[in-house]
Design a protein around this motif. Structure first.
Motif, PDB file in Angstrom:
ATOM      1  N   ARG A  24      -6.019  85.895  40.381  1.00  8.67           N
ATOM      2  CA  ARG A  24      -5.853  86.556  39.408  1.00  8.67           C
ATOM      3  C   ARG A  24      -6.850  88.050  39.332  1.00  8.67           C
ATOM      4  O   ARG A  24      -7.489  88.214  40.265  1.00  8.67           O
ATOM      5  CB  ARG A  24      -6.192  86.054  38.011  1.00  8.67           C
ATOM      6  CG  ARG A  24      -5.295  84.670  38.043  1.00  8.67           C
ATOM      7  CD  ARG A  24      -5.273  83.926  36.502  1.00  8.67           C
ATOM      8  NE  ARG A  24      -6.783  83.410  36.502  1.00  8.67           N
ATOM      9  CZ  ARG A  24      -7.096  82.747  35.219  1.00  8.67           C
ATOM     10  NH1 ARG A  24      -6.229  82.353  34.565  1.00  8.67           N
ATOM     11  NH2 ARG A  24      -8.363  82.208  35.240  1.00  8.67           N
ATOM     12  N   GLU A  25      -7.027  88.915  38.119  1.00 13.26           N
ATOM     13  CA  GLU A  25      -7.408  90.079  38.259  1.00 13.26           C
ATOM     14  C   GLU A  25      -8.932  90.116  38.543  1.00 13.26           C
ATOM     15  O   GLU A  25      -9.500  90.538  39.195  1.00 13.26           O
ATOM     16  CB  GLU A  25      -7.080  90.921  36.974  1.00 13.26           C
ATOM     17  CG  GLU A  25      -7.802  92.270  37.070  1.00 13.26           C
ATOM     18  CD  GLU A  25      -7.431  93.089  35.610  1.00 13.26           C
ATOM     19  OE1 GLU A  25      -7.902  94.205  35.558  1.00 13.26           O
ATOM     20  OE2 GLU A  25      -6.467  92.769  34.940  1.00 13.26           O
ATOM     21  N   LEU A  26      -9.381  88.898  37.671  1.00 15.96           N
ATOM     22  CA  LEU A  26     -10.872  88.762  37.881  1.00 15.96           C
ATOM     23  C   LEU A  26     -11.377  87.587  38.522  1.00 15.96           C
ATOM     24  O   LEU A  26     -12.497  87.608  39.118  1.00 15.96           O
ATOM     25  CB  LEU A  26     -11.573  88.813  36.427  1.00 15.96           C
ATOM     26  CG  LEU A  26     -11.373  90.016  35.656  1.00 15.96           C
ATOM     27  CD1 LEU A  26     -11.861  89.870  34.271  1.00 15.96           C
ATOM     28  CD2 LEU A  26     -11.953  91.140  36.285  1.00 15.96           C
ATOM     29  N   ASP A  27     -10.440  86.767  38.879  1.00 12.68           N
ATOM     30  CA  ASP A  27     -10.713  85.364  39.589  1.00 12.68           C
ATOM     31  C   ASP A  27      -9.691  84.574  39.955  1.00 12.68           C
ATOM     32  O   ASP A  27      -8.640  85.225  40.133  1.00 12.68           O
ATOM     33  CB  ASP A  27     -11.496  84.297  38.167  1.00 12.68           C
ATOM     34  CG  ASP A  27     -10.536  83.703  37.075  1.00 12.68           C
ATOM     35  OD1 ASP A  27      -9.420  84.513  37.039  1.00 12.68           O
ATOM     36  OD2 ASP A  27     -10.800  82.890  36.388  1.00 12.68           O
ATOM     37  N   GLY A  28      -9.909  83.327  40.366  1.00 14.33           N
ATOM     38  CA  GLY A  28      -8.551  82.680  40.881  1.00 14.33           C
ATOM     39  C   GLY A  28      -8.487  81.298  40.028  1.00 14.33           C
ATOM     40  O   GLY A  28      -9.361  80.992  39.694  1.00 14.33           O
ATOM     41  N   GLN A  29      -7.163  81.164  40.401  1.00  6.69           N
ATOM     42  CA  GLN A  29      -7.046  79.769  39.308  1.00  6.69           C
ATOM     43  C   GLN A  29      -5.841  78.919  40.206  1.00  6.69           C
ATOM     44  O   GLN A  29      -5.209  79.289  40.912  1.00  6.69           O
ATOM     45  CB  GLN A  29      -5.897  80.180  38.233  1.00  6.69           C
ATOM     46  CG  GLN A  29      -5.468  79.133  37.223  1.00  6.69           C
ATOM     47  CD  GLN A  29      -4.649  79.212  36.187  1.00  6.69           C
ATOM     48  OE1 GLN A  29      -3.470  79.639  36.359  1.00  6.69           O
ATOM     49  NE2 GLN A  29      -5.136  79.315  34.850  1.00  6.69           N
ATOM     50  N   ALA A  30      -6.336  77.481  40.200  1.00  3.12           N
ATOM     51  CA  ALA A  30      -5.748  76.529  40.848  1.00  3.12           C
ATOM     52  C   ALA A  30      -4.939  75.703  40.161  1.00  3.12           C
ATOM     53  O   ALA A  30      -5.501  75.063  39.034  1.00  3.12           O
ATOM     54  CB  ALA A  30      -6.514  75.863  41.964  1.00  3.12           C
ATOM     55  N   ILE A  31      -3.530  75.416  40.581  1.00  2.00           N
ATOM     56  CA  ILE A  31      -2.997  74.314  39.737  1.00  2.00           C
ATOM     57  C   ILE A  31      -3.159  72.808  40.482  1.00  2.00           C
ATOM     58  O   ILE A  31      -2.845  72.875  41.764  1.00  2.00           O
ATOM     59  CB  ILE A  31      -1.348  74.422  39.803  1.00  2.00           C
ATOM     60  CG1 ILE A  31      -1.247  75.669  39.310  1.00  2.00           C
ATOM     61  CG2 ILE A  31      -0.740  73.429  38.694  1.00  2.00           C
ATOM     62  CD1 ILE A  31      -1.740  76.164  37.639  1.00  2.00           C
ATOM     63  N   VAL A  32      -3.646  71.884  39.398  1.00  2.00           N
ATOM     64  CA  VAL A  32      -4.278  70.519  40.192  1.00  2.00           C
ATOM     65  C   VAL A  32      -3.248  69.438  39.833  1.00  2.00           C
ATOM     66  O   VAL A  32      -2.866  69.443  38.725  1.00  2.00           O
ATOM     67  CB  VAL A  32      -5.532  70.380  39.948  1.00  2.00           C
ATOM     68  CG1 VAL A  32      -6.009  69.133  40.403  1.00  2.00           C
ATOM     69  CG2 VAL A  32      -6.515  71.472  40.159  1.00  2.00           C
TER      70      VAL A  32
END
Length: 268
Positions: free
Chosen positions: A241-249
């Motif tokens: 993402r723009e500022l961080d990362g996101q993981a679907i778990v």
């Protein structure tokens, strides 16, 4: 009386006189001859009649056949139910043996509990278990299965407690990805068009090299509710993402079919 009548009467009288004149021996002789001629036919008729009687005796009425069919159907259903019950009991024994084995191997002091209540309106949010402060359960204690973390206790009464599930957005857990330095906060998230929520791991580095299948565990941050090392799930997808990362778990525990769980009372 006309002439014809006189003639017929005379013939009848003459016939009677003739028969009466025969001796009894002659009469028996005539009867014997008649029986010789008619005997085979009479015997055949008697045999046929006997066979028909036996056949009728062997035949069953429609009502009897229907009763037998109903009895056989009931017996068949009973056998199928017995077989199904046997299979269910075997599965139940395997599940309980696996749970007991996990309890014995676990590094935590675990209290076994059962799910006794789950509302359709809050299916993915909370469940009720049959343990409370009478069994040393307190608020904010981790609840898990042999597969992974389920959630944490919230409201606790004497023999019943409410568990906030990991799939609820208010149940936030410090998590780490195995084999990396990546850590973040795991929580549930509603997805438009899906009946069940998904787990998301937020606040990761946006350039983190996370691949599907990587395991996610509790991070065990100091002062946190959840001790380190409890399985949470595996990475299903990573998004920068723009500022961080996101993981679907993908969760380790099956939240759609929760039955037996453990409350973590402390370390062994």
């Amino acid at each position: 009386m006309n002439k014809l009548h006189f003639i017929l009467l005379g013939v009848a009288v003459l016939t009677a006189v003739v028969f009466l004149s025969f001796s009894s021996e002659r009469m028996r002789s005539w009867q014997s001859g008649y029986l010789r001629v008619s005997g085979p036919a009479l015997q055949a008729g008697s045999a046929i009649s006997g066979r028909v009687a036996k056949l009728q005796k062997g035949l069953k009425t429609l009502d009897q056949l229907e009763e037998e069919n109903a009895a056989l159907s009931a017996q068949n259903s009973e056998l199928r139910a017995s077989s199904q019950l046997s299979g269910d009991l075997e599965s139940e024994n395997k599940r309980l043996r696996a749970a007991l084995d996990y309890r014995e191997r676990s590094a935590f002091k675990l209290l076994p509990a059962q799910i006794i209540g789950r509302d359709a309106s809050s299916w993915w949010n909370t469940v009720k278990i049959n343990r409370g402060f009478a069994q040393k359960v307190d608020a904010a204690q981790p609840v898990l299965t042999a597969e992974g973390l389920v959630g944490r206790t919230t409201t606790v009464s004497k023999d019943i407690s409410i568990v906030l599930l990991l799939t609820d957005e208010n149940c936030q857990v410090a998590a780490r990805v195995e084999g990396t330095n990546e850590q973040g906060i795991l929580s549930g998230q509603r997805v438009a068009g899906n009946s069940s929520p998904e787990l998301v791991l937020n606040f990761l580095n946006r350039d983190a090299n996370l691949q599907p299948g990587m395991k996610v565990f509790t991070a065990g941050v100091s002062g946190a509710v959840f001790p380190a090392g409890i399985p949470l799930g595996v990475i299903k997808e990573f998004r920068a993402r723009e500022l961080d990362g996101q993981a679907i778990v993908e969760p380790s525990a099956d939240f759609s079919r929760l039955e037996d769980v453990f409350v973590v009372l402390g370390s062994q």
